[in-house]
Scaffold this active site. Structure first.
Site, PDB file in Angstrom:
ATOM      1  CE  LYS A  71     -74.437  70.500 -84.726  1.00 11.81           C
ATOM      2  NZ  LYS A  71     -75.373  69.756 -85.534  1.00 11.81           N
ATOM      3  CB  CYS A  72     -68.728  75.870 -90.043  1.00 12.83           C
ATOM      4  SG  CYS A  72     -67.896  77.323 -90.696  1.00 12.83           S
ATOM      5  N   GLY A  73     -70.677  77.183 -92.218  1.00 18.60           N
ATOM      6  CA  GLY A  73     -70.892  77.418 -93.647  1.00 18.60           C
ATOM      7  C   GLY A  73     -69.749  76.878 -94.499  1.00 18.60           C
ATOM      8  CB  THR A  75     -69.205  72.089 -92.657  1.00 15.41           C
ATOM      9  OG1 THR A  75     -69.186  72.773 -91.403  1.00 15.41           O
ATOM     10  CG2 THR A  75     -69.111  70.594 -92.401  1.00 15.41           C
TER      11      THR A  75
END
Length: 195
Positions: A71-73, A75
């Site tokens: 859930k990361c920018g 990803t």
């Protein structure tokens, strides 16, 4: 009498040479052992399926180690990681992913959740390890090795965010570190793989 003295002298000289040769051999073994402690091959970890993954099986390969999150920018970098893995895996290169929940709880899932997410969304086929910690008091031993010069023999670093990349050469030694913003297929990484 002269013959006995000569024989004794010759025996002493030969044994001295043997001791010297043995000493050199022991020094070489010690040196090799010292190098081993600064290689990634000393580590065995658990993969997403709970199986043991032995880094010694990667001898002779270049390795990109990356801490991942779902859930990361960053990803979407899974896509580029998978692409370079597929392109170069038959040329002595492998990507190893380590899911970690150290940054803003961006990897909250279980190992099973992570495995499903990676396969469904990005078709990940490169080896993914079980979730670990990459910083702080509970930092995994392999990340202690990657981030501490007294363990890796090359440099100190700190994992600043998800998708930080550690490049390991064919002898298991740390070669370079790239922060999250450097994409997996950036020229500096691809050129290193191809060297």
């Amino acid at each position: 009498m002269k013959k006995i003295v000569f024989t004794l002298c010759a025996a002493l000289l030969l044994s001295g040479g043997f001791v010297h040769a043995q000493s050199k051999k022991n020094d070489k073994i010690k040196k090799e052992k010292a190098v081993d402690t600064q290689s990634i091959y000393q580590f065995k970890v658990e993969d997403l399926s709970g199986e043991t993954f032995d880094f010694a099986t990667l001898k002779g390969k270049k390795v990109l180690i990356v801490n991942t999150a779902s859930k990361c920018g960053y990803t979407p970098q899974y896509e580029q990681l998978e692409a370079i893995y597929k392109e170069y895996k038959d040329k002595g290169f492998v990507v190893i992913g380590f899911p970690a929940n150290n940054f803003n709880s961006q990897e909250p899932g279980t190992n099973k959740d992570i495995e499903t997410f990676c396969k469904l969304n990005y078709g990940v086929s490169f080896p993914m390890m079980a979730k670990i910690s990459v910083k702080g008091n509970d930092m995994s031993p392999i990340y202690q090795f990657l981030t501490q010069k007294d363990k890796n023999g090359v440099k100190d670093s700190e994992v600043k965010w998800n998708f930080q990349k550690y490049l390991i050469d064919e002898k298991g030694h740390l070669a370079e570190v790239y922060f999250s913003k450097t994409k997996p297929d950036a020229p500096e990484i691809v050129n290193w793989i191809k060297q």
